[in-house]
Design an enzyme around this catalytic site. Structure first.
Site: not given
Ligand code: UDX
Ligand code: UDX
Length: 465
Positions: A95, A164, A221, A277, A339
Site C-alpha cells: 500500500t 495460495l 483476485k 493481502c 498472522f
C-alpha cells in the site's frame, strides 16, 4: 509455443513456492527465480533446507527435488530475463505510504521497475505473466512501457493471480481449486494463454484452468480476497454480539456453515485477520471504487477493514479492563506472533497492533512463536514508530520457550492458532503464573473447560459467559 525457460522476478512468499512447484512438476522447463535481495537468494540456495527464507509445510521437499536440476535462485536478473521465454512478475505491491492514494492505492513502483528492466535487456519475444496482485488495468500500463522500449520485441501480457494461502501454499499449488489466466482476446493473446495453460496442465485438471480477459482476471483476485476477508469480519462482528448475549460463536458458525449456500470455511472468529493481502487488496479496491466515483461501493468494502481494526482494538481493551484497568508493569505472555499458523510471516499480524496497544499502557510483553525470529518481531514494532527502538526492546522480550514466556505472567494472550499450544502442560503453566491467572484466547483453540478446572480465568473470543 512451447515454453522451455521461465524467469520469475521476486523470490518471496508467492514467487518462491510457486516456481518450486512448477519446476517440480515440469522437469523439462528451466526455472530461474531472481530477486534484488541477495540475502534472500542466498537463503533459497542454502544447503540447509531449514534455512529457506519462507517456511511452508512440505516446501523443503519440493525444493530439494528440483533445486540444481531445473530450479535455480539467482541475483543475475538481466541474464535470467534474456534467457526466458516466459517471465513471471512476482514482486511486492505494498500500500502506498506517500502522495496520492497514500494508505490505500497499491504502490506499483516495483512493477514498473520490472517492466523497464525487461524492456531494456530483452532481445526476443516474451510472454509476461503478472503474478502480483494488481489494480485493474495494470497490464495495460506494463504493455505500454514494454511496447515503447524500441527494441521491436513482441510482448504478450497475461494475468495469472495466485490464490495460495500461506501455511498451505504447497498443498494449494499442487491441488488448486482453479487456475485463472487472463489474456488478450486475439490470436496472439490466445497463443500466450495456451502456453501457460500447457504448463499448469502438467498437474492441474484442464477443467480447473479457466481463462478470461485480463481485467476480469485482475479484478477476480481482488474480489476473492475481499469476499474472504468480508466473511472473517462478518463472523467477528457476530462474535461481539455472542459475547454480550451469552451465545457461542463456534455454535453459530457451525449452524450457519451447514447451510450449503453459506458453507463452513472462513467462519472462524478470531482476533482479526492479518496477512499481506486482505487489507492491502481491500484498500486497493476501495481506492479503485472511489476513483470511479463509486462512493457507496467504497464505503461498503471499507467497513470490512474498520471491523477488523475494531476487533483488534477491543481484544486489547478487554485485556486491560479485565486486569483491573491497568497493565502497567504487568507481564503479559503472547503465544504466537505470526498472522496465522504454519507460517513465519508476520505481515499485518493482529499480534503487532495488540502488542503496540498494550505496550502503550506500559505492559511488559514476553512473546513466543514457534517460527518467527526475534528480529522480525522488533522490526514489526519499530515500523509502527510508536516509541523508540530501545523502548521496544526494553518492553518486549522474545522467548524461545513457551514455559519461560508464561512464567510469572499475569495473563496469557493466544494470538496465533499454532497446534502445539493445545498440548502444553497447562497445569505447569498455571502453577508458575501470578494469580488470578488469566488467559485470553484470541483464536478459540484452547479447551476452556479443563483450563477452568485447573483454575484459570478464561476469555475466548465470541464466547459469552
Ligand atoms: C507479493 C505481493 O505482496 C502480492 O500482492 C503478490 O500477489 C505477489 O507478490 P509476496 O511474495 O508475499 O507477495 O511478497 P514478498 O515476500 O515481499 O516478495 C517479493 C520479492 O520481490 C522480495 O523478495 C523483493 O526483494 C523482490 N523484489 C521487489 C525484486 O526482486 N525486485 C523489485 O524491484 C522489487
Ligand atoms: C489469502 C487468501 O486466502 C489467498 O487465496 C490469497 O492468495 C492470499 O490471501 P493468506 O492471507 O495467506 O491467504 O491466508 P488466509 O488463510 O486467507 O488467512 C488470512 C487471515 O484471516 C489470517 O490472519 C487468518 O488467521 C484469518 N482468518 C482466516 C480468520 O480469522 N478466520 C477464518 O475463518 C479464516
Amino acid at each position: 509455443m512451447k515454453i522451455k525457460t521461465i524467469c520469475c522476478i521476486g523470490a518471496g512468499y508467492v514467487g518462491g513456492p510457486t516456481m518450486a512447484v512448477i519446476a517440480q512438476k515440469c522437469p523439462h522447463i528451466k526455472v530461474t527465480v531472481v530477486d534484488v535481495n541477495t540475502v534472500r537468494i542466498a537463503a533459497w540456495n542454502s544447503p540447509d533446507l531449514n534455512k529457506l527464507p519462507v517456511f511452508e509445510p512440505g516446501l523443503d521437499e519440493v525444493v530439494a527435488q528440483a533445486r540444481g536440476r531445473n530450479l535455480f535462485f539467482s541475483t543475475d536478473i538481466d541474464q535470467a530475463i534474456v534467457d526466458a521465454d516466459m517471465i513471471f512478475i512476482s514482486v511486492n505491491t505494498p500500500t502506498k505510504t506517500y502522495g496520492k492514494g497514500k494508505g490505500m492505492a497499491a504502490d506499483l513502483k516495483y512493477i514498473e521497475l520490472c517492466a523497464r528492466q525487461i524492456a531494456k535487456v530483452t532481445k526476443t519475444d516474451k510472454i509476461i505473466v503478472e503474478k502480483s496482485t494488481l489494480p485493474v488495468r495494470t497490464a495495460e500500463a506494463i504493455k505500454h512501457i514494454l511496447d515503447n522500449s524500441g527494441n521491436g520485441v513482441q510482448f504478450q501480457i497475461l494475468s495469472n493471480p495466485e490464490f495460495l494461502a500461506e501455511g498451505t501454499a504447497v498443498e494449494d499449488l499442487l491441488h488448486p481449486d482453479r487456475v485463472l489466466i487472463g489474456g488478450e482476446p486475439n490470436a496472439e493473446g490466445e497463443k500466450a494463454i495456451q502456453a501457460l495453460v500447457d504448463i499448469y496442465a502438467h498437474w492441474v485438471p484442464e477443467e480447473r484452468i479457466i481463462t478470461t480477459n485480463v481485467w476480469s482476471s485482475e479484478l477476480s483476485k481482488l474480489t476473492a480476497n475481499a469476499f474472504l476477508a468480508q466473511r472473517v469480519s462478518s463472523i467477528n462482528a457476530m462474535s461481539e454480539i455472542c459475547e454480550q448475549t451469552g451465545a457461542d460463536i463456534n455454535e453459530v458458525a457451525k449452524a450457519i456453515g451447514m447451510d450449503s449456500r453459506i458453507g463452513p470455511k472462513f467462519l472462524k472468529a478470531s482476533v482479526g485477520f492479518g496477512g499481506s493481502c486482505f487489507q492491502k487488496d481491500i484498500l486497493n479496491l476501495v481506492y479503485i471504487a472511489k476513483s470511479y466515483g463509486l462512493n457507496e461501493v467504497a464505503d461498503y468494502w471499507e467497513q470490512v477493514i474498520l471491523m477488523n481494526d475494531h476487533q483488534k482494538q477491543r481484544f486489547s481493551d478487554h485485556i486491560i479492563n479485565t486486569l483491573y484497568n491497568t497493565v502497567s508493569g504487568k507481564k503479559i505472555a503472547f503465544l504466537g506472533w505470526a498472522f496465522k499458523k504454519d507460517t513465519n510471516d508476520t505481515r499485518e499480524s493482529p499480534a503487532i497492533r495488540i502488542a503496540d496497544n498494550l505496550l502503550s499502557e506500559k505492559a511488559r510483553i514476553w512473546a513466543y512463536d514457534p517460527k518467527v525470529i526475534p528480529e522480525r518481531m522488533y522490526a514489526d514494532l519499530d515500523y509502527l514508530n510508536t516509541r523508540s527502538e530501545q523502548e521496544n526492546r526494553n518492553l518486549l522480550t522474545v522467548s524461545g520457550n513457551p514455559y519461560e514466556a508464561c512464567k510469572d505472567a499475569h495473563a496469557i494472550a493466544v494470538l496465533t492458532e499454532w497446534d502445539e499450544f493445545k498440548s502444553y502442560d497447562w497445569q505447569r503453566i498455571y502453577d508458575d503464573m501470578q494469580k488470578p491467572a488469566f488467559i485470553f484466547d484470541g483464536r478459540g483453540i484452547l479447551d476452556t473447560v479443563s483450563l477452568k478446572e485447573i483454575g484459570f480465568t478464561c476469555y475466548t473470543i465470541g464466547k459469552g459467559s
